[in-house]
Design a protein around this motif. Sequence first.
Motif, mmCIF file in Angstrom:
data_model
loop_
_atom_site.group_PDB
_atom_site.id
_atom_site.type_symbol
_atom_site.label_atom_id
_atom_site.label_comp_id
_atom_site.label_asym_id
_atom_site.label_seq_id
_atom_site.Cartn_x
_atom_site.Cartn_y
_atom_site.Cartn_z
ATOM 1 N N MET A 1 13.091 5.620 16.103
ATOM 2 C CA MET A 1 12.365 7.434 14.976
ATOM 3 C C MET A 1 11.908 6.683 14.415
ATOM 4 S SD MET A 1 14.135 10.012 12.675
ATOM 5 C CE MET A 1 14.438 10.967 13.374
ATOM 6 N N THR A 2 10.866 7.588 14.741
ATOM 7 C CA THR A 2 9.412 7.202 13.595
ATOM 8 C C THR A 2 9.341 7.757 12.553
ATOM 9 O OG1 THR A 2 8.161 5.354 15.511
ATOM 10 C CG2 THR A 2 7.180 5.852 13.097
ATOM 11 N N VAL A 3 9.479 7.493 11.199
ATOM 12 C CA VAL A 3 8.840 7.987 10.307
ATOM 13 C C VAL A 3 7.587 8.455 9.531
ATOM 14 C CG1 VAL A 3 9.952 9.702 8.585
ATOM 15 C CG2 VAL A 3 11.737 8.556 9.755
ATOM 16 N N ALA A 4 7.180 9.490 9.920
ATOM 17 C CA ALA A 4 5.497 9.426 9.487
ATOM 18 C C ALA A 4 5.645 10.029 7.489
ATOM 19 C CB ALA A 4 4.796 11.095 9.804
ATOM 20 N N VAL A 5 4.551 8.876 7.282
ATOM 21 C CA VAL A 5 4.244 8.910 5.802
ATOM 22 C C VAL A 5 3.029 9.053 5.450
ATOM 23 C CG1 VAL A 5 4.328 7.560 3.727
ATOM 24 C CG2 VAL A 5 6.145 6.741 5.392
ATOM 25 N N THR A 6 3.301 10.139 4.318
ATOM 26 C CA THR A 6 1.535 10.935 3.620
ATOM 27 C C THR A 6 1.245 9.943 2.824
ATOM 28 O OG1 THR A 6 2.683 13.317 4.727
ATOM 29 C CG2 THR A 6 0.955 12.827 3.164
ATOM 30 N N THR A 7 0.134 9.252 2.904
ATOM 31 C CA THR A 7 -0.503 8.399 1.630
ATOM 32 C C THR A 7 -1.433 9.479 1.147
ATOM 33 O OG1 THR A 7 0.313 6.418 2.688
ATOM 34 C CG2 THR A 7 -2.109 6.483 1.251
ATOM 35 N N VAL A 8 -1.534 9.002 0.376
ATOM 36 C CA VAL A 8 -2.738 10.029 -0.232
ATOM 37 C C VAL A 8 -3.336 10.091 -1.766
ATOM 38 C CG1 VAL A 8 -3.540 12.298 -2.611
ATOM 39 C CG2 VAL A 8 -1.803 11.785 -0.238
ATOM 40 N N VAL A 9 -4.638 9.150 -1.755
ATOM 41 C CA VAL A 9 -5.403 7.964 -3.139
ATOM 42 C C VAL A 9 -5.855 9.358 -3.762
ATOM 43 C CG1 VAL A 9 -7.121 6.377 -3.350
ATOM 44 C CG2 VAL A 9 -5.662 5.807 -1.782
ATOM 45 N N ARG A 10 -5.623 9.173 -4.892
ATOM 46 C CA ARG A 10 -6.166 10.297 -5.928
ATOM 47 C C ARG A 10 -6.615 9.789 -7.236
ATOM 48 N NH1 ARG A 10 -2.512 11.133 -9.377
ATOM 49 N NH2 ARG A 10 -0.484 12.118 -8.716
ATOM 50 N N ASP A 11 -7.404 10.165 -8.174
ATOM 51 C CA ASP A 11 -7.421 9.984 -9.639
ATOM 52 C C ASP A 11 -5.828 9.539 -10.402
ATOM 53 O OD1 ASP A 11 -10.409 9.405 -9.614
ATOM 54 O OD2 ASP A 11 -10.817 11.824 -9.411
ATOM 55 N N LEU A 12 -6.640 8.980 -10.919
ATOM 56 C CA LEU A 12 -5.212 8.826 -12.597
ATOM 57 C C LEU A 12 -5.532 9.557 -12.794
ATOM 58 C CD1 LEU A 12 -3.355 4.907 -13.447
ATOM 59 C CD2 LEU A 12 -3.819 7.346 -14.651
ATOM 60 N N ARG A 13 -4.226 10.625 -13.036
ATOM 61 C CA ARG A 13 -3.956 11.397 -14.346
ATOM 62 C C ARG A 13 -3.287 10.956 -15.859
ATOM 63 N NH1 ARG A 13 -2.916 15.091 -9.456
ATOM 64 N NH2 ARG A 13 -1.681 14.927 -10.097
ATOM 65 N N PRO A 14 -3.471 11.376 -16.650
ATOM 66 C CA PRO A 14 -2.765 11.110 -18.166
ATOM 67 C C PRO A 14 -1.032 11.158 -17.886
ATOM 68 C CG PRO A 14 -4.208 12.080 -18.802
ATOM 69 C CD PRO A 14 -3.957 12.161 -17.576
ATOM 70 N N GLU A 15 -0.897 11.771 -16.679
ATOM 71 C CA GLU A 15 1.383 12.009 -16.523
ATOM 72 C C GLU A 15 1.161 11.579 -14.888
ATOM 73 O OE1 GLU A 15 -1.105 15.599 -14.420
ATOM 74 O OE2 GLU A 15 -1.685 14.446 -16.464
ATOM 75 N N ASP A 16 0.318 10.636 -15.013
ATOM 76 C CA ASP A 16 1.434 9.804 -13.978
ATOM 77 C C ASP A 16 1.894 8.123 -15.081
ATOM 78 O OD1 ASP A 16 0.737 10.995 -11.704
ATOM 79 O OD2 ASP A 16 -2.087 10.264 -12.008
ATOM 80 N N TRP A 17 1.263 8.108 -16.069
ATOM 81 C CA TRP A 17 1.239 7.011 -16.821
ATOM 82 C C TRP A 17 2.795 6.810 -17.095
ATOM 83 C CZ3 TRP A 17 -0.645 2.821 -17.342
ATOM 84 C CH2 TRP A 17 -0.372 2.042 -18.865
ATOM 85 N N PRO A 18 3.733 7.234 -17.095
ATOM 86 C CA PRO A 18 5.268 6.288 -16.333
ATOM 87 C C PRO A 18 5.445 5.483 -15.458
ATOM 88 C CG PRO A 18 5.172 9.097 -17.503
ATOM 89 C CD PRO A 18 3.421 8.615 -17.523
ATOM 90 N N GLN A 19 4.793 6.267 -14.391
ATOM 91 C CA GLN A 19 4.889 5.512 -13.401
ATOM 92 C C GLN A 19 3.940 4.244 -12.675
ATOM 93 O OE1 GLN A 19 4.200 9.095 -13.615
ATOM 94 N NE2 GLN A 19 6.298 10.601 -11.981
ATOM 95 N N VAL A 20 2.396 4.354 -13.305
ATOM 96 C CA VAL A 20 2.077 3.997 -13.305
ATOM 97 C C VAL A 20 2.601 2.187 -14.427
ATOM 98 C CG1 VAL A 20 -0.473 2.727 -14.711
ATOM 99 C CG2 VAL A 20 -0.243 5.098 -12.736
ATOM 100 N N ALA A 21 3.002 2.485 -15.567
ATOM 101 C CA ALA A 21 3.301 1.781 -16.295
ATOM 102 C C ALA A 21 4.766 1.204 -15.782
ATOM 103 C CB ALA A 21 3.596 2.449 -17.694
ATOM 104 N N SER A 22 5.873 1.543 -14.715
ATOM 105 C CA SER A 22 6.169 1.321 -14.789
ATOM 106 C C SER A 22 5.778 0.237 -13.378
ATOM 107 C CB SER A 22 7.209 2.358 -14.017
ATOM 108 O OG SER A 22 8.393 1.252 -13.139
#
Length: 165
Positions: A1-22
């Motif tokens: 079974m193949t599972v589709a994965v959705t990829t999105v590229v977008r502008d980095l937002r300040p609220e992304d910082w915890p994940q970006v920092a990790s």
Amino acid sequence: MTVAVTTVVRDLRPEDWPQVASIYEDGIRTGNATFETGVPAWERWDAAHPEHRLVAELDGEVAGWAALSPVSDRSCYRGVAENSVYVAAWARGRGLGRVLLEELIVRAEAAGIWTLEAGIFPENRASVRLHLVCGFRIVGVRERLGESNGVWRDVLLLERRSDLR
């Protein structure tokens, strides 16, 4: 079974910082991504990367980031920037680095940036390969450029020139 994965590229937002920092911290821990020994505070990172900052999401979760930082504040270098690309350990091998770097290149050229450069440890073969595939070339080796954990490290200098100049 193949599972589709959705990829999105977008502008980095300040609220992304915890994940970006990790993700950045994961890269630091490898010992082959940067001379940095710790993730900077958001304010410092934000100031060093004033524009051209992206994240890639896999099924809504931040899985990688890419950003440009100016190499100088002198006007003659206004079209020269250094790039950074980091992918979370759990998301590596899926082509996210390439998706991020290609989008960063498109945006940089649209903004009039004619030279992108990257400093990469020779041991980081995946990053060197990624940059070469995306049109960068190795222009030199900066021998024993800096010390990391008691070891003097070489850094490959790669650059990509656009057709803008």
